[in-house]
Motif scaffolding. Structure first.
Motif, PDB file in Angstrom:
ATOM      1  N   TYR B  32       0.841  -1.179   0.000  1.00 23.07           N
ATOM      2  CA  TYR B  32       0.000   0.000   0.000  1.00 23.07           C
ATOM      3  C   TYR B  32       0.886   1.242   0.000  1.00 23.07           C
ATOM      4  CZ  TYR B  32      -4.464  -2.285   0.826  1.00 23.07           C
ATOM      5  OH  TYR B  32      -5.598  -3.029   0.686  1.00 23.07           O
ATOM      6  N   TYR B  36       2.417  10.679   4.894  1.00 21.41           N
ATOM      7  CA  TYR B  36       2.392  11.304   6.198  1.00 21.41           C
ATOM      8  C   TYR B  36       2.801  12.770   6.065  1.00 21.41           C
ATOM      9  CZ  TYR B  36       2.310   6.679   8.465  1.00 21.41           C
ATOM     10  OH  TYR B  36       1.973   5.422   8.886  1.00 21.41           O
ATOM     11  N   GLN B  38       4.481  15.973   8.439  1.00 21.75           N
ATOM     12  CA  GLN B  38       5.172  16.279   9.678  1.00 21.75           C
ATOM     13  C   GLN B  38       5.446  17.764   9.795  1.00 21.75           C
ATOM     14  OE1 GLN B  38       9.167  14.732  10.285  1.00 21.75           O
ATOM     15  NE2 GLN B  38       8.883  14.710  12.499  1.00 21.75           N
ATOM     16  N   GLN B  42       7.186  17.915  15.665  1.00 23.20           N
ATOM     17  CA  GLN B  42       6.056  17.032  15.930  1.00 23.20           C
ATOM     18  C   GLN B  42       6.276  15.709  15.223  1.00 23.20           C
ATOM     19  OE1 GLN B  42       2.143  18.603  15.282  1.00 23.20           O
ATOM     20  NE2 GLN B  42       2.727  20.665  15.917  1.00 23.20           N
ATOM     21  N   GLY B  43       5.600  14.669  15.687  1.00 24.34           N
ATOM     22  CA  GLY B  43       5.656  13.392  15.007  1.00 24.34           C
ATOM     23  C   GLY B  43       4.866  13.417  13.717  1.00 24.34           C
ATOM     24  N   PRO B  44       5.217  12.583  12.764  1.00 25.21           N
ATOM     25  CA  PRO B  44       4.443  12.505  11.519  1.00 25.21           C
ATOM     26  C   PRO B  44       2.991  12.131  11.786  1.00 25.21           C
ATOM     27  CG  PRO B  44       6.554  11.398  11.282  1.00 25.21           C
ATOM     28  CD  PRO B  44       6.400  11.716  12.728  1.00 25.21           C
ATOM     29  N   PHE B  46      -0.561  10.668   9.845  1.00 24.53           N
ATOM     30  CA  PHE B  46      -1.129  10.012   8.674  1.00 24.53           C
ATOM     31  C   PHE B  46      -2.035  10.969   7.910  1.00 24.53           C
ATOM     32  CE2 PHE B  46      -3.000   6.660   6.196  1.00 24.53           C
ATOM     33  CZ  PHE B  46      -4.342   6.973   6.090  1.00 24.53           C
ATOM     34  N   GLN B  49      -3.995   7.064   2.446  1.00 27.69           N
ATOM     35  CA  GLN B  49      -3.429   5.782   2.023  1.00 27.69           C
ATOM     36  C   GLN B  49      -4.257   5.222   0.876  1.00 27.69           C
ATOM     37  OE1 GLN B  49      -3.842   2.026   4.501  1.00 27.69           O
ATOM     38  NE2 GLN B  49      -1.661   2.438   4.782  1.00 27.69           N
ATOM     39  N   TYR B  87       5.923  12.779   3.638  1.00 23.02           N
ATOM     40  CA  TYR B  87       6.627  11.526   3.401  1.00 23.02           C
ATOM     41  C   TYR B  87       5.734  10.551   2.638  1.00 23.02           C
ATOM     42  CZ  TYR B  87       9.735  13.020   7.213  1.00 23.02           C
ATOM     43  OH  TYR B  87      10.603  13.713   8.009  1.00 23.02           O
ATOM     44  N   PHE B  99      11.105   5.680   6.568  1.00 18.90           N
ATOM     45  CA  PHE B  99      10.813   7.062   6.208  1.00 18.90           C
ATOM     46  C   PHE B  99      12.057   7.644   5.547  1.00 18.90           C
ATOM     47  CE2 PHE B  99       6.841   8.339   8.346  1.00 18.90           C
ATOM     48  CZ  PHE B  99       6.609   7.198   9.090  1.00 18.90           C
TER      49      PHE B  99
END
Lengths: 114, 109
Positions: B32, B36, B38, B42-44, B46, B49, B87, B99
């Protein structure tokens, strides 16, 4: 995502010290990950765990160790910190309820090693 | 794991549509494609998809051609708050993902 928490959020330590970063999640996910991010670079995988009894090395595991104390907790340790481990560390989770390994990230821990 | 290639950076003016293309020539049948976002420190997060054709949600659209060797993330009418790193990942279940450095999108007023 508030469902994934990391402690501490910021930490300053000295070369040679042992330090532990903790990650907890309330999402009920079975898979957990530790990444580091350096300025201008993407995320690099340190360790990952697909369940409590499963621990795997990622791209850059040297100098790090992990412990999966429970499904909800995954800790990252630097046994003897060195300056080039200064970075932003992220914990992430994913699970069977997520579509094809969508990962949920914590807020990050900013670590400075002097 | 399939390797992905995407532009290092892009600039866009506010209000424009932005398309970020990701190349993944060795994508596997069961893989798949996931994107993402970011923000700094901060964190990535979602975004979207898909497996094939087109997927749309409230944030973005994802276009995947029939051969699946590339994908395009489309952000409609970007605003300054869309400035971030994006990403592109290709993976299937029970795999660790990688990543890359992502695409740094700068939205200009």
């Amino acid at each position: 995502d508030a469902d994934v928490t990391q402690t501490p959020r910021n930490r300053i330590t000295k070369t040679g010290k042992r330090i532990m970063l903790e990650c907890s999640q309330t999402k009920g996910h079975d898979r957990m990950y530790w990444y580091r991010q350096d300025p201008g670079l993407g995320l690099r995988l340190i360790y990952y765990s697909f369940d409590v009894k499963d621990i795997n090395k990622g791209e850059i595991s040297d100098g790090y160790s992990v412990s999966r104390q429970a499904q909800a907790k995954f800790s990252l340790s630097l046994e003897s910190a060195i300056p080039n481990q200064t970075a932003l560390y992220f914990c992430a989770t994913s699970g069977r309820d997520t579509v094809e390994e969508t990962q949920y990230f914590g807020p990050g821990t900013r670590l400075l090693v002097l | 794991l399939a390797k992905t290639t995407q532009p290092i950076s892009m600039d866009s003016y506010e209000g424009q549509e932005v398309n970020i293309t990701c190349s993944h020539n060795n994508i596997a049948t069961n893989d798949y494609i996931t994107w993402y976002q970011q923000f700094p420190s901060q964190g990535p997060r979602f975004i979207i998809q898909g497996y094939k054709t087109k997927v749309t949600n409230e944030v973005a659209s994802l276009f995947i051609p029939a051969d699946r060797k590339s994908s395009t993330l489309s952000l409609p009418r970007v605003s300054l708050s869309d400035t971030a790193v994006y990403y592109c990942l290709v993976a299937r279940g029970y795999q660790k993902v990688t990543f890359g450095t992502g695409t740094k999108l700068q939205v200009i007023p």
